[in-house]
Design an enzyme around this catalytic site. Sequence first.
Site, short mmCIF file in Angstrom:
data_model
loop_
_atom_site.label_atom_id
_atom_site.label_comp_id
_atom_site.label_asym_id
_atom_site.label_seq_id
_atom_site.Cartn_x
_atom_site.Cartn_y
_atom_site.Cartn_z
N CYS A 5 0.82 -1.22 0.00
CA CYS A 5 0.00 0.00 0.00
C CYS A 5 0.85 1.27 0.00
CB CYS A 5 -0.94 0.00 1.20
SG CYS A 5 -2.03 -1.43 1.17
N HIS B 89 -3.98 6.62 2.36
CA HIS B 89 -4.23 5.27 1.86
C HIS B 89 -5.62 4.84 2.34
CE1 HIS B 89 -3.97 1.34 0.44
NE2 HIS B 89 -4.07 0.81 1.65
N ASN C 215 -9.87 -1.28 -1.05
CA ASN C 215 -8.42 -1.05 -0.96
C ASN C 215 -7.76 -1.56 -2.24
OD1 ASN C 215 -5.71 -0.97 -0.34
ND2 ASN C 215 -5.88 -2.09 1.59
N1 ACO Z 1 -18.02 -10.55 7.39
C1 ACO Z 1 -18.61 -10.88 8.54
N2 ACO Z 1 -17.93 -11.15 9.66
C2 ACO Z 1 -16.58 -11.07 9.59
C3 ACO Z 1 -15.90 -10.73 8.41
C4 ACO Z 1 -16.67 -10.47 7.28
N3 ACO Z 1 -16.15 -10.12 6.09
N4 ACO Z 1 -14.59 -10.74 8.66
C5 ACO Z 1 -14.43 -11.06 9.94
N5 ACO Z 1 -15.63 -11.27 10.51
C6 ACO Z 1 -15.95 -11.64 11.89
C7 ACO Z 1 -14.77 -12.25 12.61
O1 ACO Z 1 -14.72 -13.63 12.32
C8 ACO Z 1 -15.11 -11.97 14.04
O2 ACO Z 1 -16.07 -12.92 14.46
P1 ACO Z 1 -16.05 -13.49 15.99
O3 ACO Z 1 -16.22 -12.27 16.86
O4 ACO Z 1 -17.20 -14.42 16.01
O5 ACO Z 1 -14.71 -14.12 16.14
C9 ACO Z 1 -15.85 -10.63 13.98
O6 ACO Z 1 -16.26 -10.46 12.61
C10 ACO Z 1 -15.00 -9.43 14.38
O7 ACO Z 1 -13.78 -9.50 13.74
P2 ACO Z 1 -12.65 -8.48 14.09
O8 ACO Z 1 -11.40 -8.97 13.46
O9 ACO Z 1 -12.66 -8.18 15.54
O10 ACO Z 1 -13.13 -7.18 13.32
P3 ACO Z 1 -12.43 -5.77 13.30
O11 ACO Z 1 -13.34 -4.78 13.92
O12 ACO Z 1 -11.02 -5.81 13.79
O13 ACO Z 1 -12.39 -5.45 11.74
C11 ACO Z 1 -10.91 -5.43 9.85
C12 ACO Z 1 -11.66 -6.29 10.87
C13 ACO Z 1 -11.93 -4.70 9.02
C14 ACO Z 1 -10.12 -6.36 8.94
C15 ACO Z 1 -9.97 -4.44 10.56
O14 ACO Z 1 -9.21 -5.11 11.53
C16 ACO Z 1 -9.05 -3.71 9.63
O15 ACO Z 1 -9.44 -2.94 8.79
N6 ACO Z 1 -7.74 -3.87 9.80
C17 ACO Z 1 -6.77 -3.14 9.01
C18 ACO Z 1 -6.71 -3.51 7.57
C19 ACO Z 1 -5.62 -2.71 6.92
O16 ACO Z 1 -5.33 -1.59 7.28
N7 ACO Z 1 -4.94 -3.22 5.94
C20 ACO Z 1 -3.83 -2.36 5.50
C21 ACO Z 1 -3.19 -2.46 4.48
S1 ACO Z 1 -3.44 -3.69 3.35
C22 ACO Z 1 -1.94 -3.86 2.52
O17 ACO Z 1 -0.95 -3.27 2.76
C23 ACO Z 1 -1.92 -4.90 1.56
#
Ligand code: ACO
Length: 339
Positions: free
Chosen positions: A117, A266, A296
């Site tokens: 990214c 980003h 993204n």
């Molecule tokens: N749909 C439904 N439920 C989901 C999904 C989905 N797509 N994905 C995960 N869940 C569930 C999980 O299994 C979890 O269930 P559980 O509570 O029963 O275990 C629940 O949702 C909550 O999951 P969390 O991981 O706690 O969700 P969070 O609020 O952390 O959000 C996310 C997840 C969106 C991925 C977030 O952590 C995020 O955006 N992280 C950063 C991503 C990022 O910045 N990437 C950067 C760069 S990418 C690059 O460089 C290539």
Amino acid sequence: MSAAASRILGVGTYVPPRVWSNHDLSRLMDTSDEWIQQRTGIKQRHWVDLNEETGPSDLALKASLKALEAAKTKKEEIELIIFATLSPDAFFPGSGCFLQAKLGLTDVPALDIRQQCSGFIYGLSIADQFIKTGTYKKVLLVGAEVHSKVLDRTTRGRDVSVLFGDGAGAAVIGATDGSAKDGSRVISTHLYADGTHAKELWIKAPGTAYAGDSITHERVDEGDFFPKMNGKTVFVHACKKMSESLTRALEQQGLRPSDVDLYLFHQANARITEAVAKQLELPADKVFNTIDRFANTTAATIPIGMDEAIKAGRLKPGMLVACAVFGAGFTWATALIRW
Ligand code: ACO
């Protein structure tokens, strides 16, 4: 002779026509429009047709031709191609070579960079250095991704696969002697990395660090060829590093956050962008977002943001633009640009 500075002469973008809404994804995996929008701000993404032989260099070609047109530059004027991608056409050679051939620019050097990214801003910094030293006068910088073909589009991969879209953005970077009235130039770039977090967001295979053969049926079955992410760790570091590095970049130039006309961050998660904006006390109307429409697009995100902001009348000559990016590696970077 060395140039005073580099400047962005024109940008162009291309995204594949097929749009996948969150509802469409809920037919492939256990997810929902509500979950995706609430957690990320994403409403849809563009994915290539899986049945077509389309790689990032194909998307990049279309974006590059638009960027050349916007920059009023003939392709023969390009002296270096920099290609940022994490989803290359092939394991090797680099996508820059495929793009170079598609552009018909035999002998022009093609450099691939893998900063995910942060790739576009890393590439901008490299182009800026080559131009300032007088080595090249015009550089084609591209960020392009075809994520969709390497995503686990089942419930197992839903935490990652809903986040990413395909697309390409290109910019022609040229030399300026600093005489332009609007002062258009790349003011500064700052690059960072912390490899201790390399495995918080990565694709393990194909790779050569395995004992034994890299490609086995077991590794395919285990999903080692799909991206894996510790979302919470990435989230926390992205907020912290983008805020810190942007503050440092502005301070170094004696600027305050209020001096900036437009922020292009980003686009990984709308909540990350909101957290950074809150920390720096930025008014919402100075932050330009595209995540709702494109998700993204990794290395393509910043040029897509530039192009969309121009089309929306939000980015105009003379404006002070601040970019901050964060991605796998971890890598992060900033750029201050007088547009
Ligand atoms: N749909 C439904 N439920 C989901 C999904 C989905 N797509 N994905 C995960 N869940 C569930 C999980 O299994 C979890 O269930 P559980 O509570 O029963 O275990 C629940 O949702 C909550 O999951 P969390 O991981 O706690 O969700 P969070 O609020 O952390 O959000 C996310 C997840 C969106 C991925 C977030 O952590 C995020 O955006 N992280 C950063 C991503 C990022 O910045 N990437 C950067 C760069 S990418 C690059 O460089 C290539």
